[in-house]
Design an enzyme around this catalytic site. Sequence first.
Site, mmCIF file in Angstrom:
data_model
loop_
_atom_site.group_PDB
_atom_site.id
_atom_site.type_symbol
_atom_site.label_atom_id
_atom_site.label_comp_id
_atom_site.label_asym_id
_atom_site.label_seq_id
_atom_site.Cartn_x
_atom_site.Cartn_y
_atom_site.Cartn_z
ATOM 1 N N LYS A 24 33.070 53.446 47.762
ATOM 2 C CA LYS A 24 33.822 53.188 46.522
ATOM 3 C C LYS A 24 34.581 54.452 46.084
ATOM 4 O O LYS A 24 35.721 54.367 45.631
ATOM 5 C CB LYS A 24 32.886 52.714 45.420
ATOM 6 C CG LYS A 24 33.619 52.135 44.243
ATOM 7 C CD LYS A 24 32.805 51.075 43.579
ATOM 8 C CE LYS A 24 33.641 50.190 42.718
ATOM 9 N NZ LYS A 24 32.902 49.042 42.246
ATOM 10 N N ASP A 55 29.171 50.566 38.163
ATOM 11 C CA ASP A 55 28.225 49.599 38.734
ATOM 12 C C ASP A 55 27.141 50.240 39.595
ATOM 13 O O ASP A 55 26.700 49.643 40.565
ATOM 14 C CB ASP A 55 28.996 48.531 39.525
ATOM 15 C CG ASP A 55 29.707 49.117 40.735
ATOM 16 O OD1 ASP A 55 29.906 50.342 40.769
ATOM 17 O OD2 ASP A 55 30.023 48.347 41.663
ATOM 18 N N ALA A 81 31.543 34.047 46.481
ATOM 19 C CA ALA A 81 31.509 35.517 46.540
ATOM 20 C C ALA A 81 30.612 35.987 47.688
ATOM 21 O O ALA A 81 30.928 36.968 48.367
ATOM 22 C CB ALA A 81 31.022 36.095 45.217
ATOM 23 N N HIS A 136 32.027 38.146 50.633
ATOM 24 C CA HIS A 136 31.423 39.468 50.824
ATOM 25 C C HIS A 136 31.034 39.662 52.285
ATOM 26 O O HIS A 136 31.351 40.669 52.905
ATOM 27 C CB HIS A 136 30.191 39.575 49.926
ATOM 28 C CG HIS A 136 29.764 40.980 49.649
ATOM 29 N ND1 HIS A 136 28.912 41.651 50.463
ATOM 30 C CD2 HIS A 136 30.081 41.828 48.648
ATOM 31 C CE1 HIS A 136 28.707 42.860 49.974
ATOM 32 N NE2 HIS A 136 29.407 42.997 48.873
ATOM 33 N N HIS A 186 32.707 39.777 34.239
ATOM 34 C CA HIS A 186 32.017 41.066 34.327
ATOM 35 C C HIS A 186 31.910 41.699 32.946
ATOM 36 O O HIS A 186 32.909 41.781 32.227
ATOM 37 C CB HIS A 186 32.792 42.048 35.215
ATOM 38 C CG HIS A 186 32.732 41.738 36.678
ATOM 39 N ND1 HIS A 186 33.098 42.625 37.655
ATOM 40 C CD2 HIS A 186 32.314 40.619 37.330
ATOM 41 C CE1 HIS A 186 32.923 42.079 38.846
ATOM 42 N NE2 HIS A 186 32.467 40.846 38.673
ATOM 43 N N SER A 232 42.082 38.177 45.494
ATOM 44 C CA SER A 232 41.312 37.618 46.617
ATOM 45 C C SER A 232 40.878 36.179 46.338
ATOM 46 O O SER A 232 40.531 35.438 47.244
ATOM 47 C CB SER A 232 40.055 38.464 46.828
ATOM 48 O OG SER A 232 39.269 38.482 45.642
ATOM 49 N N LYS A 242 16.425 40.346 28.982
ATOM 50 C CA LYS A 242 17.367 39.878 27.959
ATOM 51 C C LYS A 242 17.982 38.533 28.363
ATOM 52 O O LYS A 242 18.107 37.623 27.554
ATOM 53 C CB LYS A 242 18.511 40.895 27.778
ATOM 54 C CG LYS A 242 18.170 42.021 26.849
ATOM 55 C CD LYS A 242 19.401 42.857 26.551
ATOM 56 C CE LYS A 242 19.125 43.827 25.436
ATOM 57 N NZ LYS A 242 18.880 43.189 24.137
ATOM 58 N N GLU A 293 26.608 47.159 35.252
ATOM 59 C CA GLU A 293 27.581 46.061 35.356
ATOM 60 C C GLU A 293 26.815 44.749 35.417
ATOM 61 O O GLU A 293 25.933 44.574 36.257
ATOM 62 C CB GLU A 293 28.438 46.209 36.617
ATOM 63 C CG GLU A 293 29.475 45.092 36.747
ATOM 64 C CD GLU A 293 30.315 45.243 38.008
ATOM 65 O OE1 GLU A 293 31.456 45.726 37.919
ATOM 66 O OE2 GLU A 293 29.809 44.893 39.098
ATOM 67 N N ARG A 318 35.727 56.723 48.011
ATOM 68 C CA ARG A 318 36.870 56.851 48.929
ATOM 69 C C ARG A 318 37.982 55.916 48.484
ATOM 70 O O ARG A 318 39.142 56.302 48.358
ATOM 71 C CB ARG A 318 36.447 56.498 50.359
ATOM 72 C CG ARG A 318 35.980 57.717 51.154
ATOM 73 C CD ARG A 318 35.944 57.414 52.648
ATOM 74 N NE ARG A 318 34.957 56.396 52.965
ATOM 75 C CZ ARG A 318 33.684 56.655 53.245
ATOM 76 N NH1 ARG A 318 33.247 57.887 53.257
ATOM 77 N NH2 ARG A 318 32.840 55.673 53.518
HETATM 78 P P1 0O2 Z 1 29.056 45.599 45.745
HETATM 79 O O1 0O2 Z 1 28.513 45.766 47.098
HETATM 80 O O2 0O2 Z 1 28.980 44.198 45.260
HETATM 81 O O3 0O2 Z 1 28.478 46.576 44.772
HETATM 82 P P2 0O2 Z 1 36.659 49.434 37.620
HETATM 83 O O4 0O2 Z 1 36.606 50.922 37.743
HETATM 84 O O5 0O2 Z 1 35.521 48.893 36.779
HETATM 85 O O6 0O2 Z 1 37.961 48.874 37.245
HETATM 86 P P3 0O2 Z 1 35.495 48.183 40.010
HETATM 87 O O7 0O2 Z 1 34.105 48.708 39.881
HETATM 88 O O8 0O2 Z 1 36.096 48.175 41.380
HETATM 89 O O9 0O2 Z 1 36.521 48.990 39.132
HETATM 90 O O10 0O2 Z 1 35.457 46.792 39.320
HETATM 91 P P4 0O2 Z 1 35.624 45.298 39.730
HETATM 92 O O11 0O2 Z 1 36.611 45.092 40.836
HETATM 93 O O12 0O2 Z 1 35.869 44.637 38.440
HETATM 94 O O13 0O2 Z 1 34.184 44.877 40.241
HETATM 95 C C1 0O2 Z 1 33.620 45.381 41.371
HETATM 96 C C2 0O2 Z 1 32.521 44.466 41.880
HETATM 97 O O14 0O2 Z 1 32.892 43.083 41.688
HETATM 98 C C3 0O2 Z 1 32.366 44.620 43.371
HETATM 99 O O15 0O2 Z 1 31.477 45.675 43.595
HETATM 100 C C4 0O2 Z 1 31.859 43.257 43.797
HETATM 101 O O16 0O2 Z 1 30.487 43.115 43.508
HETATM 102 C C5 0O2 Z 1 32.640 42.339 42.877
HETATM 103 N N1 0O2 Z 1 33.941 41.982 43.460
HETATM 104 C C6 0O2 Z 1 35.151 42.368 43.022
HETATM 105 N N2 0O2 Z 1 36.135 41.833 43.755
HETATM 106 C C7 0O2 Z 1 35.530 41.068 44.695
HETATM 107 C C8 0O2 Z 1 36.020 40.223 45.763
HETATM 108 O O17 0O2 Z 1 37.223 40.078 45.998
HETATM 109 N N3 0O2 Z 1 35.075 39.575 46.508
HETATM 110 C C9 0O2 Z 1 33.728 39.718 46.288
HETATM 111 N N4 0O2 Z 1 32.885 39.045 47.065
HETATM 112 N N5 0O2 Z 1 33.242 40.510 45.282
HETATM 113 C C10 0O2 Z 1 34.122 41.165 44.515
HETATM 114 P P5 0O2 Z 1 31.605 46.564 44.893
HETATM 115 O O18 0O2 Z 1 31.155 47.945 44.577
HETATM 116 O O19 0O2 Z 1 32.975 46.513 45.430
HETATM 117 O O20 0O2 Z 1 30.629 45.941 45.902
#
Ligand code: 0O2
Length: 211
Positions: free
Chosen positions: A67, A86, A165, A169, A134, A128, A34, A153, A69
């Site tokens: 996540k 996600d 990012a 990360h 998203h 951060s 897409k 996601e 936890r």
């Molecule tokens: P990984 O390893 O990338 O998968 P929600 O229930 O939707 O409100 P969620 O899922 O925590 O909660 O949503 P959020 O915070 O909108 O988006 C989560 C993902 O965004 C993260 O996935 C990261 O990929 C990215 N992300 C969010 N905040 C940050 C940050 O401060 N720094 C970086 N580098 N990436 C961020 P995961 O599962 O945490 O990690």
Amino acid sequence: MAVSVFGAKEIIEGFEDSSFLVTGRCAIDILTAKLKIVDAELFLELGRNVLVHTDGRLKSAESILSKCRKKGYAPTYENVQEKLNDLIGVRAVCSFEDDVYRMAEVLKTHKDLKIIKRKDYIKAPKSSGYRSLHLIVEIPVYFQEERRWVRAELQLRTPAMDFWAGVDHQLRYKKGKQEAVLIGEELKEYSQVIAELDKKMVELRGRIEAM
Ligand code: 0O2
């Protein structure tokens, strides 16, 4: 599948036993296709590509557990399926900041894509300094004579946001170390620098296009 509390091994087995891995990979392929179609469509309009590259992944069992936890969810198969948006993730890196929104606008017109939630961390960055757009989406995947709406996601961002990012990360987000606090402020500062750079790049492109 029965509700159970389990660890990484059980999560892996739970997903492997289900058709999640197959439909998840199909969802990544469909979303990627897409994005490429939208890029081709916008190329006709703008005379340039908006999509730099895409990336897709199924969330690892370890990442699912951490996540759960973090969010305080019991790590049951049902909780994971229902509450984590996600499990399937696709990232689209777009040339310029306004291209991120262009891409999202065109996707909105696709009848076979439901946008469940939109989180604009470009207009309102996370504490951060993290910036990206998203979209939590659902797409139909046809499998074993059944149509399933599969949730994923979609992260849309510029190369500069992606660079930030990636560094964040690696250095901080996943580690939770003491030093993370120290580098956090510095990273946040660089996020600002990158935000300004993204704006300047759009202005520069405008000047080039006007020549
Ligand atoms: P990984 O390893 O990338 O998968 P929600 O229930 O939707 O409100 P969620 O899922 O925590 O909660 O949503 P959020 O915070 O909108 O988006 C989560 C993902 O965004 C993260 O996935 C990261 O990929 C990215 N992300 C969010 N905040 C940050 C940050 O401060 N720094 C970086 N580098 N990436 C961020 P995961 O599962 O945490 O990690």
